[in-house]
Design an enzyme around this catalytic site. Structure first.
Site, PDB file in Angstrom:
ATOM      1  N   SER A 175       2.508 -22.943 -24.398  1.00 31.41           N
ATOM      2  CA  SER A 175       2.792 -21.609 -24.949  1.00 31.41           C
ATOM      3  C   SER A 175       3.831 -21.709 -26.038  1.00 31.41           C
ATOM      4  CB  SER A 175       3.372 -20.702 -23.860  1.00 31.41           C
ATOM      5  OG  SER A 175       2.399 -20.405 -22.912  1.00 31.41           O
ATOM      6  N   ARG A 179      -3.053 -18.528 -12.314  1.00 34.52           N
ATOM      7  CA  ARG A 179      -1.629 -18.263 -12.568  1.00 34.52           C
ATOM      8  C   ARG A 179      -1.096 -17.535 -11.360  1.00 34.52           C
ATOM      9  NH1 ARG A 179       1.600 -14.068 -15.250  1.00 34.52           N
ATOM     10  NH2 ARG A 179       3.144 -15.040 -16.613  1.00 34.52           N
ATOM     11  N   LYS A 228       3.582  -9.053 -18.732  1.00 38.05           N
ATOM     12  CA  LYS A 228       4.673 -10.035 -18.681  1.00 38.05           C
ATOM     13  C   LYS A 228       5.898  -9.418 -19.352  1.00 38.05           C
ATOM     14  CE  LYS A 228       5.704 -14.890 -19.603  1.00 38.05           C
ATOM     15  NZ  LYS A 228       5.305 -16.128 -20.261  1.00 38.05           N
TER      16      LYS A 228
HETATM   17  N1  TZP Z   1       1.980 -14.930 -21.681  1.00 36.29           N
HETATM   18  C1  TZP Z   1       2.278 -14.276 -22.780  1.00 36.29           C
HETATM   19  S1  TZP Z   1       1.756 -12.680 -22.690  1.00 36.29           S
HETATM   20  C2  TZP Z   1       1.105 -12.896 -21.163  1.00 36.29           C
HETATM   21  C3  TZP Z   1       1.335 -14.201 -20.760  1.00 36.29           C
HETATM   22  C4  TZP Z   1       0.932 -14.777 -19.496  1.00 36.29           C
HETATM   23  C5  TZP Z   1       0.435 -11.829 -20.402  1.00 36.29           C
HETATM   24  C6  TZP Z   1      -0.970 -11.590 -20.815  1.00 36.29           C
HETATM   25  O1  TZP Z   1      -1.529 -10.565 -20.047  1.00 36.29           O
HETATM   26  P1  TZP Z   1      -2.334  -9.347 -20.698  1.00 36.29           P
HETATM   27  O2  TZP Z   1      -2.553  -8.383 -19.542  1.00 36.29           O
HETATM   28  O3  TZP Z   1      -3.616  -9.888 -21.192  1.00 36.29           O
HETATM   29  O4  TZP Z   1      -1.482  -8.759 -21.757  1.00 36.29           O
END
Ligand code: TZP
Ligand code: MG
Length: 348
Positions: free
Chosen positions: A246, A177, A275
């Site tokens: 997603s 990503r 995020k």
């Molecule tokens: N999509 C929804 S939450 C997220 C993504 C890419 C972030 C997930 O990262 P983390 O650090 O595991 O919460």
């Protein structure tokens, strides 16, 4: 000559039946199984006199080749090799009939052109079945720890090294990503990550970028609600590759499944600084999605060692994390701890 025709027609019927059943029961693909059925019905003689002549010529007990098994017959270990072997059998028999029909066609009521067309038709159907089986195989591997190698969370660490450590710690899936670097830099990196994953039979997924996924021969692509539309991505991505979508609501998840998503990621399960501004789905939506869809479900967002057990209990087949692994001092140890909890939870 009639014995040759009879034996090859039988082979064609049997081989096509196996392909048809795999398309029907293994792939649940109505379209392919119907095409095979039509092909089978079209090829086998319907004329009673021809059927009688062929039956009278049959001498199965005198067939000198009846029990002449070759080594590879015992080696058909999976559906793909079964499909390849049976397609080959049918294609060869079609070729034999094509040649015989060129000479004896009129006498036996056989049309050589029909056999030729069927052979080419089958080359395409075989390809469709094999690619779809390979995709199904990948889809079945969506489980366990799914580590997202996020450019911004890497803090200068080397992606390939992080990937190796995560896999050594038990990760079954990796995702690249990167919303920052140019694709010219991402493609060689993705190719390297794919190699690392392939060595350990882990899945390698590319986030957002269809072109990078194709160029690196990744196992799949991950798209969000605002990325490339699913139908366009599916058209352009090779048929053996999976697509994950997603979703933050049950409706989005159901729509993704209807469109043909191979897995559905539900998130964010918990609020997460990784995020900012992402929508919160929570465990409740995760549970409901798991109840309603039949594709694998991946949970994402704010998942760590303290809460991963309840995420598994809510029904997640796989758990995607960024900070829980990338912010740890040891990527490998963090992956091991998370994997252990997942395995304990899934064994219940
Ligand atoms: N999509 C929804 S939450 C997220 C993504 C890419 C972030 C997930 O990262 P983390 O650090 O595991 O919460
Ligand atoms: Mg995206």
């Amino acid at each position: 000559m009639l014995r040759i025709v009879d034996a090859n027609l039988n082979r064609i019927g049997e081989g096509l039946r196996i392909l048809e059943d795999i398309a029907r029961f293994t792939l649940n693909d109505l379209e392919i199984s119907e095409q095979l059925k039509i092909l089978r019905h079209d090829l086998l003689p319907k004329n009673r006199t021809v059927q009688k002549r062929l039956l009278s010529a049959r001498k199965a007990e005198e067939d000198v080749g009846a029990f002449l098994d070759v080594e590879s017959e015992a080696e058909r270990t999976d559906a793909v090799s079964l499909v390849s072997a049976n397609s080959r059998r049918v294609q060869q028999s079609l070729r034999v009939l094509e040649e015989v029909a060129k000479i004896y066609g009129e006498e036996y009521g056989l049309d050589w052109d029909k056999f030729k067309h069927a052979r080419f038709n089958l080359y395409m159907l075989e390809q469709k079945i094999v690619l779809k089986l390979l995709r199904q195989h990948k889809k079945a591997k969506v489980s366990g720890l799914y580590v997202i190698i996020d450019a911004e969370a890497l803090k200068g660490r080397n992606e390939v090294e992080v990937a190796r450590q995560a896999i050594q710690g038990g990760a079954k899936m990796l995702q690249l990503r990167d919303k920052v670097r140019p694709k010219g830099m991402l493609v060689p990196l993705a190719q390297e990550l794919k190699k690392v994953c392939a060595q350990s039979d882990a899945l390698f997924i590319v986030n957002d970028y269809l072109d990078v996924a194709i160029a690196s021969d990744a196992d799949g692509l991950h798209i969000g609600q605002e990325d490339l539309p699913f139908a366009e991505a599916r058209k352009m991505l090779p048929a053996d590759k999976i697509i994950g979508c997603s979703s933050a609501t049950l409706d989005e998840a159901l729509q993704a499944e209807r469109q043909g998503a191979d897995y559905i990621a539900v998130g964010s399960i918990y609020p997460t600084p990784t995020k900012p501004g992402t929508r919160l789905a929570g465990l409740k939506i995760l549970r409901r999605v798991k109840q309603k869809v039949s594709v694998p479900v991946v949970a994402i967002g704010g998942i760590n060692e303290d809460n991963i057990a309840e995420v598994i209990r809510a029904g997640a087949d796989a758990v995607a994390v960024i900070s829980a692994v990338l912010s740890a001092d040891s990527v490998k140890k963090a992956s091991q701890r998370l994997t252990k909890i997942i395995e304990k939870g899934s064994a219940r």
